[in-house]
Motif scaffolding. Structure first.
Motif, PDB file in Angstrom:
ATOM      1  N   ILE A 162       7.228   8.862  30.933  1.00 49.10           N
ATOM      2  CA  ILE A 162       8.538   9.508  30.827  1.00 49.10           C
ATOM      3  C   ILE A 162       9.585   8.409  30.776  1.00 49.10           C
ATOM      4  O   ILE A 162       9.616   7.547  31.649  1.00 49.10           O
ATOM      5  CB  ILE A 162       8.817  10.396  32.058  1.00 49.10           C
ATOM      6  CG1 ILE A 162       7.720  11.450  32.235  1.00 49.10           C
ATOM      7  CG2 ILE A 162      10.185  11.061  31.939  1.00 49.10           C
ATOM      8  CD1 ILE A 162       7.853  12.253  33.534  1.00 49.10           C
ATOM      9  N   CYS A 163      10.462   8.444  29.773  1.00 47.53           N
ATOM     10  CA  CYS A 163      11.567   7.484  29.744  1.00 47.53           C
ATOM     11  C   CYS A 163      12.588   7.898  30.791  1.00 47.53           C
ATOM     12  O   CYS A 163      12.990   9.057  30.874  1.00 47.53           O
ATOM     13  CB  CYS A 163      12.230   7.441  28.372  1.00 47.53           C
ATOM     14  SG  CYS A 163      13.638   6.292  28.372  1.00 47.53           S
ATOM     15  N   ARG A 164      13.003   6.929  31.604  1.00 51.71           N
ATOM     16  CA  ARG A 164      14.017   7.221  32.616  1.00 51.71           C
ATOM     17  C   ARG A 164      15.202   6.272  32.482  1.00 51.71           C
ATOM     18  O   ARG A 164      15.896   5.996  33.454  1.00 51.71           O
ATOM     19  CB  ARG A 164      13.370   7.162  34.009  1.00 51.71           C
ATOM     20  CG  ARG A 164      12.538   8.428  34.298  1.00 51.71           C
ATOM     21  CD  ARG A 164      11.392   8.184  35.233  1.00 51.71           C
ATOM     22  NE  ARG A 164      10.293   7.476  34.584  1.00 51.71           N
ATOM     23  CZ  ARG A 164       9.273   6.925  35.225  1.00 51.71           C
ATOM     24  NH1 ARG A 164       9.194   7.006  36.528  1.00 51.71           N
ATOM     25  NH2 ARG A 164       8.312   6.303  34.552  1.00 51.71           N
ATOM     26  N   ASN A 220      14.710  12.194  30.007  1.00 49.21           N
ATOM     27  CA  ASN A 220      13.270  12.296  30.296  1.00 49.21           C
ATOM     28  C   ASN A 220      12.391  12.454  29.056  1.00 49.21           C
ATOM     29  O   ASN A 220      11.422  13.236  29.063  1.00 49.21           O
ATOM     30  CB  ASN A 220      12.978  13.463  31.255  1.00 49.21           C
ATOM     31  CG  ASN A 220      13.498  13.239  32.663  1.00 49.21           C
ATOM     32  OD1 ASN A 220      13.664  14.176  33.419  1.00 49.21           O
ATOM     33  ND2 ASN A 220      13.770  11.991  33.041  1.00 49.21           N
ATOM     34  N   CYS A 221      12.694  11.733  27.977  1.00 46.07           N
ATOM     35  CA  CYS A 221      11.858  11.828  26.774  1.00 46.07           C
ATOM     36  C   CYS A 221      10.422  11.394  27.062  1.00 46.07           C
ATOM     37  O   CYS A 221      10.186  10.460  27.829  1.00 46.07           O
ATOM     38  CB  CYS A 221      12.412  10.933  25.667  1.00 46.07           C
ATOM     39  SG  CYS A 221      14.039  11.428  25.095  1.00 46.07           S
ATOM     40  N   GLY A 222       9.496  12.045  26.394  1.00 47.57           N
ATOM     41  CA  GLY A 222       8.085  11.664  26.486  1.00 47.57           C
ATOM     42  C   GLY A 222       7.850  10.434  25.624  1.00 47.57           C
ATOM     43  O   GLY A 222       8.173  10.432  24.444  1.00 47.57           O
ATOM     44  N   THR A 229      12.681   9.337  20.534  1.00 50.48           N
ATOM     45  CA  THR A 229      13.235   8.380  21.501  1.00 50.48           C
ATOM     46  C   THR A 229      14.547   7.900  20.905  1.00 50.48           C
ATOM     47  O   THR A 229      14.803   8.058  19.720  1.00 50.48           O
ATOM     48  CB  THR A 229      12.409   7.093  21.684  1.00 50.48           C
ATOM     49  OG1 THR A 229      12.142   6.545  20.390  1.00 50.48           O
ATOM     50  CG2 THR A 229      11.164   7.308  22.488  1.00 50.48           C
ATOM     51  N   CYS A 230      15.359   7.264  21.747  1.00 53.16           N
ATOM     52  CA  CYS A 230      16.535   6.595  21.212  1.00 53.16           C
ATOM     53  C   CYS A 230      16.370   5.095  21.416  1.00 53.16           C
ATOM     54  O   CYS A 230      15.415   4.643  22.050  1.00 53.16           O
ATOM     55  CB  CYS A 230      17.804   7.120  21.887  1.00 53.16           C
ATOM     56  SG  CYS A 230      18.116   6.391  23.492  1.00 53.16           S
ATOM     57  N   ALA A 231      17.328   4.337  20.909  1.00 54.86           N
ATOM     58  CA  ALA A 231      17.232   2.879  20.964  1.00 54.86           C
ATOM     59  C   ALA A 231      17.155   2.373  22.406  1.00 54.86           C
ATOM     60  O   ALA A 231      16.484   1.369  22.679  1.00 54.86           O
ATOM     61  CB  ALA A 231      18.422   2.254  20.242  1.00 54.86           C
TER      62      ALA A 231
HETATM   63  S1  SF4 Z   1      17.485   9.718  25.161  1.00 57.30           S
HETATM   64 FE1  SF4 Z   1      16.844   7.579  25.001  1.00 57.30          FE
HETATM   65  S2  SF4 Z   1      17.285   6.674  26.987  1.00 57.30           S
HETATM   66 FE2  SF4 Z   1      17.379   8.882  27.255  1.00 57.30          FE
HETATM   67  S3  SF4 Z   1      15.312   9.434  27.956  1.00 57.30           S
HETATM   68 FE3  SF4 Z   1      15.324   9.641  25.718  1.00 57.30          FE
HETATM   69  S4  SF4 Z   1      14.607   7.655  24.930  1.00 57.30           S
HETATM   70 FE4  SF4 Z   1      15.180   7.386  27.073  1.00 57.30          FE
END
Ligand code: SF4
Ligand SMILES: Nc1nc2c(c(=O)[nH]1)N[C@H]1C(S)=C(S)[C@@H](COP(=O)(O)OP(=O)(O)OC[C@H]3O[C@@H](n4cnc5c(=O)[nH]c(N)nc54)[C@H](O)[C@@H]3O)O[C@H]1N2
Ligand SMILES: Nc1nc2c(c(=O)[nH]1)N[C@H]1C(S)=C(S)[C@@H](COP(=O)(O)OP(=O)(O)OC[C@H]3O[C@@H](n4cnc5c(=O)[nH]c(N)nc54)[C@H](O)[C@@H]3O)O[C@H]1N2
Ligand SMILES: [Mo]
Length: 747
Positions: free
Chosen positions: A9-11, A16-18, A44-46
């Protein structure tokens, strides 16, 4: 060693993107979106993709730090730091009582579900109620409005099923916040548009999300209450409301009708610099529905009358009957949340302010948004004996984030003890007595619960389906590091001070009615593991945590899956549909709160603002400074990740090209921006998507006046322009943080 790939999980932000994390020699080396994730679909983002750089950053603290007499930091073992901090807090509490100790949980308490419960548990054990959160300088109007309007226990309509959606000053495609679910909002928006969703956006900037709008209103900043009152006027005058719903469930319709009777579209348009017909069209389109919701973001909450804006939005949703009825499906019966017990009835209004602890320095009390964080500097600087002397910053950065930066700095310097749990020596932690070096996200287990739980706080927020993901820790901290988790710090303090540590679950405000979670005490003799702590925190979840752990890519725990033999969570009918109202229930939603209607009447009587068509008129011209988010930073985090900033490490002052020309400015010019309170330097940049007369700038840049010469390195602090004693909300204390009058000249 071969590369291994782990779902996680991105934090970096709250969304919280996978993700998939590639690990080589024990270090994270690459992050990509997880295509197998059933809710985020590989998004996801950058920022998320730069998690490896964040974890390996040369400035990251791998040891806690103690500031010496000479102001220099030296490493200290985390156990020794906790010994010293516990002793120091003990002394201060003995002398001045527990109220001298305050906790400020900020942005980075969000990604770690165990942090806030442990921090608040520590404060309660200590006997101090002085917990201030960033929610009170974010969208405090939401909490206040939810309280005084009352809550619909069946929940609101959700984005994925709606016919019309209205966004007032938020930009979820960049912020991942506000109305469109955080799980891949741009895919959800495209799909919704393809099936015919009508989108209304109200924002002085033609934002990323406004490009998808069917109707885009570009008003002056700060006029949302007038615009919304006029929309209510149209809905009532044209009979576009849901009279059956109002009869049964709502109190105050007549008083509201009277209050908006002369809030005509012509009046609101004159205030906001719009065409009256735009407001009429927005009201008609929104009222047509039949399903949808109107939500606001930080912009209007930071402009004056944020409570009123949020309140009028709830009134608009209520008049149009945008609440789930008996027999309707509950879109998210719960995953990590307790099971839904949705009921088609109101839970009447509660006080929005005026309860519990109040400040000593100013006549401000506790509100539904908590204690007034915007006034915490005053409470520290207060000369009385009952001032705050100890501040623990939990993943927060007051110097970057609090209104009136100079005052925040003075307050930080006056504290007898400032402790920051922060991986960086930054604007605030650089002034701390102790900085506790935390583990970073990929080094700790995590849950998608903050994105799910936001449903409990805000209407039309959270996941539209019972999605959840658990991640184990993916990597160990770098070799030789002495880093701890935030909850372990509070456990360590309690153990040393002989205090119990009891964790309390989140209180529900806005979402569907759900089952309860129980408070629980942590074992003080034998420290539990983070997994044990998380399991205890998730007590009462609809889907057992062990079941969620069996789906490392995350899963939607829907009825189909629940029906599989041997599945430990049931698709019980009472969790799947909204139940009828209790017989004899007399609670009503209130659309005529007397204080709110009085505030509206004050706006109705106020003179029209001077700045209208085209260029600002005054000499020197007065601009409105408004807030915004940038994609490549998360509040004050991310500015130091080179691959993310690509050389632009400042926060541009965005202006319409015609305004630049009028001021004799070109892209890249250094400018001085002055409010009635203070002035800052900025770097101008053309932004044709802005309304004229607006300057749009991101916050949490610029690390204090001593760094003002590093404009291109650090950017500038918009917080310094804010006067926290001016135009502040009487209940939440939030001052005018958007729609601030400023003048601009070449520096
Ligand atoms: S939007 Fe970007 S920073 Fe936020 S959880 Fe998703 S990948 Fe991570
Ligand atoms: N002028 C103006 N002011 C604003 C706003 C605005 O729009 N305009 N926005 C307001 C809003 S909405 C908010 S929420 C607040 C934010 O207010 P804060 O939460 O006080 O500010 P942040 O910059 O997000 O602070 C986050 C801190 O956490 C640290 N950190 C990063 N990663 C971790 C981690 O893994 N663990 C720990 N423990 N710490 C970590 C960062 O280094 C940083 O110091 O600012 C508010 N202030
Ligand atoms: N990339 C990124 N994502 C973030 C953050 C970040 O710093 N960077 N911060 C996170 C935080 S702490 C929060 S609280 C959320 C906030 O999430 P959002 O509320 O969506 O925040 P913004 O994207 O700033 O959107 C606010 C909008 O309000 C507009 N606005 C300003 N003043 C007014 C006004 O008076 N009236 C109206 N109608 N509009 C106005 C601005 O032009 C802007 O488009 O985002 C979170 N997500
Ligand atoms: Mo925020």
């Amino acid at each position: 060693m071969p590369r291994e790939t782990h779902p996680s999980i991105c934090r970096f932000c709250h969304a919280n993107c996978g993700i998939l994390v590639e690990v080589e020699d024990g270090r994270p080396v690459r992050v990509t979106g997880d295509p197998e994730n059933p809710a985020y679909f590989g998004f996801t983002c950058a920022k998320g993709r730069r998690l490896p750089d964040q974890h390996a950053h040369p400035d990251r603290l791998l040891h806690s730090q103690k500031r010496g007499e000479d102001g220099r930091f030296t490493p200290i073992a985390s156990e020794a730091a906790m010994d010293e901090i516990a002793a120091r807090i003990g002394e201060i509490v003995k002398r001045h009582g527990p109220r001298a100790v305050a906790l400020y949980p900020g942005t980075y308490s969000g990604p770690h579900p165990a942090s806030i419960p442990a921090g608040v548990g520590f404060m309660l054990a200590l006997g101090s109620k002085m917990v201030f959160t960033s929610a009170a300088i974010d969208q405090p109007g939401k909490h206040v409005a939810n309280a005084i309007h009352g809550r619909w226990l069946g929940g609101s309509h959700v984005f994925d099923e709606s016919d019309v959606w209205m966004l007032v000053g938020n930009n979820p495609l960049i912020s991942m916040s506000g109305g469109i679910p955080p799980s891949n909002p741009s895919r959800r928006l495209r799909r919704a548009k393809a099936r015919g969703l009508s989108l209304i956006v109200i924002d002085p900037r033609k934002t990323e999300v406004a490009r998808f709008a069917d109707l885009f209103l570009q008003p002056r900043a700060g006029e949302d209450p007038a615009i919304l009152a006029a929309m209510l006027h149209v809905v009532i005058r044209e009979g576009l409301y849901d009279s059956a719903f109002l009869l049964e469930n709502v109190a105050g319709f007549e008083a509201l009708s009277n209050a908006v009777a002369d809030c005509t579209p012509a009046w609101a348009a004159a205030r906001a610099g719009l065409d009256p017909f735009e407001i009429v069209a927005a009201a008609r389109l929104f009222a047509r529905g039949p399903r949808g919701c109107a939500v606001a973001g930080t912009g209007p909450n930071m402009a004056p009358h944020g409570n009123l804006t949020e309140y009028l939005l709830l009134c608009l949703n209520t008049l149009c009957g945008r609440w789930r009825r008996a027999g309707e499906r509950v879109p998210n019966p719960g995953a990590l949340l307790p099971p839904a017990l949705g009921k088609a009835q109101a839970s009447g209004p509660r006080p929005g302010w005026g309860k519990g602890e109040s400040l000593r320095s100013r006549p401000l009390g506790n509100s539904a948004a908590g204690l007034p964080t915007a006034a915490l500097s005053d409470e520290i600087l207060y000369e009385g004996d009952e001032r705050i002397r100890v501040l623990v910053c939990l993943g927060s950065n007051p110097v970057a984030a609090w209104p009136d930066q100079r005052k925040a700095i003075a307050a930080m310097k006056k504290l007898e003890l400032l402790v920051c749990l922060d991986p960086k020596l930054g604007a605030t932690s650089g002034l701390a007595h102790y900085v506790i070096a935390p583990k970073l996200s990929l080094e700790v287990p995590g849950l998608s619960v903050s994105s799910e739980g936001v449903e409990q706080t805000y209407v039309a927020h959270g996941y539209p389906e019972p999605y959840a993901q658990y991640t184990k820790a993916i990597v160990a901290p770098p070799p030789g590091a002495d880093v701890i988790e935030e909850w372990e710090f509070f456990h360590g303090l309690c153990r040393r001070m002989g205090l119990p540590l009891t964790c309390y679950p989140l209180r529900a405000e806005a979402g569907v009615l759900r089952g309860r979670r129980e408070a629980f005490a942590l074992d003080m003799q034998k420290k539990p593991s983070t997994d044990e702590d998380l399991a205890a925190l998730m007590n009462g979840s609809r889907v057992p945590l062990d079941e969620i752990k069996r789906h490392p890519h995350g899963a939607i725990f829907d009825a189909e899956q629940a029906a599989r033999p041997g599945t430990p969570f049931a698709p019980k009918p009472e969790h799947a549909v909204v139940a009828p109202a209790d017989p004899g229930n007399t609670d009503r939603l209130d659309v005529a709160n007397a204080d709110m209607l009085r505030e509206l009447a004050g706006i109705r009587r106020a003179p029209l603002p001077p700045v209208l068509e085209g260029a600002p008129h005054a000499t020197p011209p007065v601009f409105q400074l408004i807030s915004r988010r940038l994609p490549n930073v998360y509040n004050s985090s991310g500015r130091d990740l080179e691959a993310l900033q690509k050389g632009r490490t400042w926060n541009p002052a965005f202006l319409h090209p015609d305004d630049l020309a009028m001021l004799g400015l070109a892209d890249g010019d250094r400018i001085e921006i002055a409010s009635s309170h203070d002035s800052i330097l900025g770097i101008a940049e053309a932004a044709p998507e802005l309304r004229r007369g607006i300057v749009s700038m991101a916050h949490c840049y610029g690390d204090g006046p001593e760094n003002d010469d590093k404009l291109r390195e650090l950017g500038s602090s918009t917080g310094r322009l804010i006067d926290n004693l001016r135009d502040f909300d009487p209940y939440t204390g939030i001052p005018r943080m958007s729609a601030i009058d400023v003048t601009i000249r070449k520096a």
